[in-house]
Design a protein around this motif. Structure first.
Motif, PDB file in Angstrom:
ATOM      1  N   GLU A  20       0.842  -1.192   0.000  1.00 50.65           N
ATOM      2  CA  GLU A  20       0.000   0.000   0.000  1.00 50.65           C
ATOM      3  C   GLU A  20       0.884   1.252   0.000  1.00 50.65           C
ATOM      4  O   GLU A  20       2.033   1.208   0.394  1.00 50.65           O
ATOM      5  N   GLY A  21       0.301   2.340  -0.412  1.00 52.28           N
ATOM      6  CA  GLY A  21       1.044   3.592  -0.408  1.00 52.28           C
ATOM      7  C   GLY A  21       0.650   4.459  -1.579  1.00 52.28           C
ATOM      8  O   GLY A  21      -0.240   4.114  -2.363  1.00 52.28           O
ATOM      9  N   SER A  22       1.310   5.599  -1.701  1.00 48.73           N
ATOM     10  CA  SER A  22       1.020   6.528  -2.784  1.00 48.73           C
ATOM     11  C   SER A  22       1.372   5.919  -4.131  1.00 48.73           C
ATOM     12  O   SER A  22       2.270   5.083  -4.243  1.00 48.73           O
ATOM     13  N   ARG A  23       0.661   6.368  -5.156  1.00 46.60           N
ATOM     14  CA  ARG A  23       0.867   5.802  -6.490  1.00 46.60           C
ATOM     15  C   ARG A  23       2.129   6.346  -7.170  1.00 46.60           C
ATOM     16  O   ARG A  23       2.893   5.598  -7.754  1.00 46.60           O
ATOM     17  N   ASP A  29      -2.775  11.118  -5.303  1.00 50.48           N
ATOM     18  CA  ASP A  29      -2.728  10.278  -6.506  1.00 50.48           C
ATOM     19  C   ASP A  29      -3.451  10.913  -7.688  1.00 50.48           C
ATOM     20  O   ASP A  29      -3.084  10.696  -8.851  1.00 50.48           O
ATOM     21  N   ASP A  30      -4.506  11.689  -7.416  1.00 46.02           N
ATOM     22  CA  ASP A  30      -5.293  12.283  -8.501  1.00 46.02           C
ATOM     23  C   ASP A  30      -4.624  13.517  -9.098  1.00 46.02           C
ATOM     24  O   ASP A  30      -4.840  13.848 -10.263  1.00 46.02           O
ATOM     25  N   PHE A  31      -3.833  14.210  -8.295  1.00 45.31           N
ATOM     26  CA  PHE A  31      -3.097  15.383  -8.780  1.00 45.31           C
ATOM     27  C   PHE A  31      -1.696  15.349  -8.174  1.00 45.31           C
ATOM     28  O   PHE A  31      -1.395  16.061  -7.224  1.00 45.31           O
ATOM     29  N   PRO A  32      -0.829  14.470  -8.720  1.00 46.67           N
ATOM     30  CA  PRO A  32       0.515  14.317  -8.132  1.00 46.67           C
ATOM     31  C   PRO A  32       1.351  15.581  -8.298  1.00 46.67           C
ATOM     32  O   PRO A  32       1.462  16.116  -9.396  1.00 46.67           O
ATOM     33  N   MET A  33       1.952  16.030  -7.189  1.00 49.29           N
ATOM     34  CA  MET A  33       2.718  17.270  -7.239  1.00 49.29           C
ATOM     35  C   MET A  33       3.816  17.245  -6.181  1.00 49.29           C
ATOM     36  O   MET A  33       3.600  16.784  -5.061  1.00 49.29           O
ATOM     37  N   VAL A  34       4.978  17.731  -6.561  1.00 49.58           N
ATOM     38  CA  VAL A  34       6.095  17.935  -5.630  1.00 49.58           C
ATOM     39  C   VAL A  34       6.760  19.262  -6.000  1.00 49.58           C
ATOM     40  O   VAL A  34       6.588  19.760  -7.112  1.00 49.58           O
ATOM     41  N   PRO A  35       7.526  19.854  -5.080  1.00 49.46           N
ATOM     42  CA  PRO A  35       8.231  21.094  -5.425  1.00 49.46           C
ATOM     43  C   PRO A  35       9.305  20.855  -6.494  1.00 49.46           C
ATOM     44  O   PRO A  35       9.906  19.779  -6.548  1.00 49.46           O
ATOM     45  N   ILE A  41       3.208  14.279 -13.386  1.00 48.32           N
ATOM     46  CA  ILE A  41       3.613  14.825 -12.094  1.00 48.32           C
ATOM     47  C   ILE A  41       3.905  16.323 -12.264  1.00 48.32           C
ATOM     48  O   ILE A  41       4.698  16.708 -13.126  1.00 48.32           O
ATOM     49  N   VAL A  42       3.257  17.132 -11.454  1.00 48.70           N
ATOM     50  CA  VAL A  42       3.425  18.594 -11.532  1.00 48.70           C
ATOM     51  C   VAL A  42       4.535  19.008 -10.577  1.00 48.70           C
ATOM     52  O   VAL A  42       4.563  18.583  -9.414  1.00 48.70           O
ATOM     53  N   PHE A  43       5.457  19.830 -11.068  1.00 46.61           N
ATOM     54  CA  PHE A  43       6.567  20.325 -10.260  1.00 46.61           C
ATOM     55  C   PHE A  43       6.309  21.794  -9.934  1.00 46.61           C
ATOM     56  O   PHE A  43       6.505  22.679 -10.768  1.00 46.61           O
ATOM     57  N   GLU A  44       5.846  22.021  -8.721  1.00 42.17           N
ATOM     58  CA  GLU A  44       5.456  23.357  -8.293  1.00 42.17           C
ATOM     59  C   GLU A  44       6.670  24.278  -8.251  1.00 42.17           C
ATOM     60  O   GLU A  44       7.691  23.950  -7.654  1.00 42.17           O
TER      61      GLU A  44
END
Length: 202
Positions: free
Chosen positions: A77-80, A105-111, A133-136
């Protein structure tokens, strides 16, 4: 410049001391140190890995997305989605792997770490293009490998093998057109040759 790389156990301990409770774990596997960090601490951890004496990872040599969705089939189990980064210290002759999971999981984002290492620019664009994956904080986050009109993210494990649309040149309109995929899905079965003495073998 250091001629010999630090032992993985020593690097693990050094990194664990430098990062403290900002990381979830610092482990060794196959002779490489892996740091796992929550996305909320990701940017600050990356800054410390670059700037802290004894770490000094001046170069980001790789960054990629990962889709762990099928790991649930094995009971994990865990994040996608996750982002995995490989850092290199040229001055200290050492390397490290950093992994952070996207919280949603529906809107993956990291800095974005583009302001720490300019080499992250195209790597982050690639992970955005292929995994969504969105990179903020990235200043130019747009597709880099697929076409401008491409639909979806082709490295996601639920992306259809044939895609969603196909592109062709229309001679009457004298331009490129997009249309729904016309290829029928099929399953290829490898051809097995069972001839005696095939290829001169006895």
């Amino acid at each position: 410049m250091s001629a010999f790389a630090i032992q993985p156990e020593a690097l693990r301990d050094l990194v664990a001391a430098a990062l403290g409770d900002q990381v979830r774990s610092v482990t060794i596997k196959l002779g490489e140190v892996t740091v796992e960090v929550a996305s909320s601490n990701y940017l600050e951890v990356m800054r410390k890995l670059r700037d802290t004496p004894g770490c000094q990872f001046e170069q980001l040599i790789d960054l990629c997305g990962v889709d762990y969705s099928t790991y649930k089939d094995m009971g994990t189990e865990g994040s996608r989605f996750a982002v995995v980064v490989h850092l290199l210290s040229v001055s200290l002759n050492q390397r490290i792997r950093v992994r952070t999971y996207c919280a949603d999981d529906d809107f993956p984002m990291v800095p974005s770490v583009m302001n720490l290492w300019s080499s992250a620019n195209w790597f982050e664009r690639e992970a955005f293009d292929l995994f969504g994956i969105v990179f903020e904080g990235h200043t130019d986050l747009r597709r880099i490998l697929t076409d401008y009109g491409f639909i979806g993210h082709p490295f996601r494990k639920d992306f259809p093998l044939s895609g969603h649309v196909e592109m062709a040149y229309d001679t009457e309109q004298r331009r490129v057109v997009y249309q729904p995929v016309t290829i029928e899905p099929r399953e290829n079965t490898p051809r097995i040759i069972r001839e005696e003495n095939y290829g001169g073998l006895h």
